[in-house]
Design a protein around this motif. Sequence first.
Motif, PDB file in Angstrom:
ATOM      1  N   ARG A 140      -7.370  -2.589   6.250  1.00  0.00           N
ATOM      2  CA  ARG A 140      -7.493  -1.945   4.940  1.00  0.00           C
ATOM      3  C   ARG A 140      -6.816  -0.578   4.910  1.00  0.00           C
ATOM      4  O   ARG A 140      -6.829   0.096   3.893  1.00  0.00           O
ATOM      5  CB  ARG A 140      -8.969  -1.811   4.557  1.00  0.00           C
ATOM      6  N   GLN A 141      -6.248  -0.170   6.051  1.00  0.00           N
ATOM      7  CA  GLN A 141      -5.623   1.136   6.146  1.00  0.00           C
ATOM      8  C   GLN A 141      -4.101   1.012   6.057  1.00  0.00           C
ATOM      9  O   GLN A 141      -3.522  -0.048   6.292  1.00  0.00           O
ATOM     10  CB  GLN A 141      -6.009   1.809   7.474  1.00  0.00           C
ATOM     11  N   PHE A 142      -3.476   2.130   5.742  1.00  0.00           N
ATOM     12  CA  PHE A 142      -2.028   2.173   5.571  1.00  0.00           C
ATOM     13  C   PHE A 142      -1.318   1.910   6.896  1.00  0.00           C
ATOM     14  O   PHE A 142      -1.450   2.695   7.846  1.00  0.00           O
ATOM     15  CB  PHE A 142      -1.611   3.539   5.013  1.00  0.00           C
ATOM     16  N   ASP A 215      -6.490  -6.858  -2.561  1.00  0.00           N
ATOM     17  CA  ASP A 215      -6.654  -5.615  -1.796  1.00  0.00           C
ATOM     18  C   ASP A 215      -6.967  -4.440  -2.716  1.00  0.00           C
ATOM     19  O   ASP A 215      -7.759  -3.554  -2.361  1.00  0.00           O
ATOM     20  CB  ASP A 215      -5.376  -5.327  -0.998  1.00  0.00           C
ATOM     21  N   ARG A 216      -6.364  -4.435  -3.891  1.00  0.00           N
ATOM     22  CA  ARG A 216      -6.645  -3.368  -4.849  1.00  0.00           C
ATOM     23  C   ARG A 216      -8.104  -3.429  -5.314  1.00  0.00           C
ATOM     24  O   ARG A 216      -8.768  -2.396  -5.444  1.00  0.00           O
ATOM     25  CB  ARG A 216      -5.698  -3.469  -6.050  1.00  0.00           C
ATOM     26  N   CYS A 220      -8.487  -1.145  -0.830  1.00  0.00           N
ATOM     27  CA  CYS A 220      -7.708  -1.015   0.396  1.00  0.00           C
ATOM     28  C   CYS A 220      -6.551  -0.034   0.209  1.00  0.00           C
ATOM     29  O   CYS A 220      -6.192   0.311  -0.917  1.00  0.00           O
ATOM     30  CB  CYS A 220      -7.161  -2.382   0.822  1.00  0.00           C
ATOM     31  N   HIS A 221      -5.993   0.393   1.345  1.00  0.00           N
ATOM     32  CA  HIS A 221      -4.880   1.341   1.308  1.00  0.00           C
ATOM     33  C   HIS A 221      -3.685   0.749   2.064  1.00  0.00           C
ATOM     34  O   HIS A 221      -3.139   1.371   2.976  1.00  0.00           O
ATOM     35  CB  HIS A 221      -5.289   2.672   1.925  1.00  0.00           C
ATOM     36  N   THR A 222      -3.282  -0.451   1.693  1.00  0.00           N
ATOM     37  CA  THR A 222      -2.174  -1.113   2.369  1.00  0.00           C
ATOM     38  C   THR A 222      -0.844  -0.487   1.968  1.00  0.00           C
ATOM     39  O   THR A 222      -0.770   0.326   1.039  1.00  0.00           O
ATOM     40  CB  THR A 222      -2.156  -2.610   2.024  1.00  0.00           C
ATOM     41  N   LEU A 225       0.100  -1.118  -1.687  1.00  0.00           N
ATOM     42  CA  LEU A 225      -0.659  -0.360  -2.683  1.00  0.00           C
ATOM     43  C   LEU A 225      -0.328   1.125  -2.638  1.00  0.00           C
ATOM     44  O   LEU A 225      -0.348   1.802  -3.673  1.00  0.00           O
ATOM     45  CB  LEU A 225      -2.161  -0.578  -2.471  1.00  0.00           C
ATOM     46  N   GLU A 226      -0.027   1.627  -1.467  1.00  0.00           N
ATOM     47  CA  GLU A 226       0.245   3.059  -1.335  1.00  0.00           C
ATOM     48  C   GLU A 226       1.674   3.416  -1.750  1.00  0.00           C
ATOM     49  O   GLU A 226       1.915   4.470  -2.334  1.00  0.00           O
ATOM     50  CB  GLU A 226      -0.001   3.506   0.109  1.00  0.00           C
TER      51      GLU A 226
END
Length: 308
Positions: A140-142, A215-216, A220-222, A225-226
Amino acid sequence: MTIKSFSRLVRLPNLVAIMVFQTLLQYALIVPYLQRVGAGEGLAPYLFVLLVVATVCIAGGGNAINEYFDVPADRVNRPDRVVVGAGVCRRQALLTHVILTLIGLFAGGYVAFVLRRGSFMLMFVAIPTLLWFYSTHFKRQFLIGNVVVALLVALTGYIVVSADFAAVDRMPGGLNTSREPMSSIWYLVCAYCIFAFLTNLGREIIKDLEDAEGDRALGCHTVALELGASYTKAVVIIIELFTAAMMGVAACHVWQLPLTIYICAALIVPTFALCVMTLRGKTSADYHRAALVSKLIMMAGVGSIFFF
């Protein structure tokens, strides 16, 4: 739990791919090379089987726990392919993770004991730990989750060659693995590991594009998405072009006509096609097809072992 549900839970095709990759590395590349330089046959067959069992079981356990924690996202991204809660209850998924991971730990621990390599045991403990934290946090992280998965896939090849060289080092009068003939096969296997890392990294980022909606919804911060779709596509294309460039260098370095033709036709050209597919992609289905092409490129890369 049916066989079909179990297969989907542990992602059986991926486990078979790992088995094939490790077996080809061992018996189509490493063992013939060790025999050629007079270093014996490396890892004993029963130890190699245990090594594959350890790798596959730990990977299967990691897939099971990933499905366990992935239910909310899957209900958004792929509601027709939800595993846990449909064909498999949550308790069964968790139990499958525990059993497979323990089998992998014991099998890997035995190989480490025979080879007298404590670092191997630490590795077989660290990998399930990484898989757990990947499922609960990293994915879930960048970028972190993408790198972790790509690194673990690359390790499936590194584990084999490391075990073989540890076995050679323990042979009475065996060649030291730092010698030039031995280092050549080490570099070749590492090249396959780097290829596996890069192709998987690109594929994981493509899957971020595919799963962006779910994920949105989960916060999450994929990468997708980022950075947004446009910049994420640019990242994927850079990775793929870099991979294609490395394959081109490898083709020129080896320069065996059949292998060179294979690398160009089965790896480099499809990689450029993947870049075009990614660039033109707009829907989840488009990115799903691109991820599938990426997997086929990985399989083609494994197939190049036959040329050696």
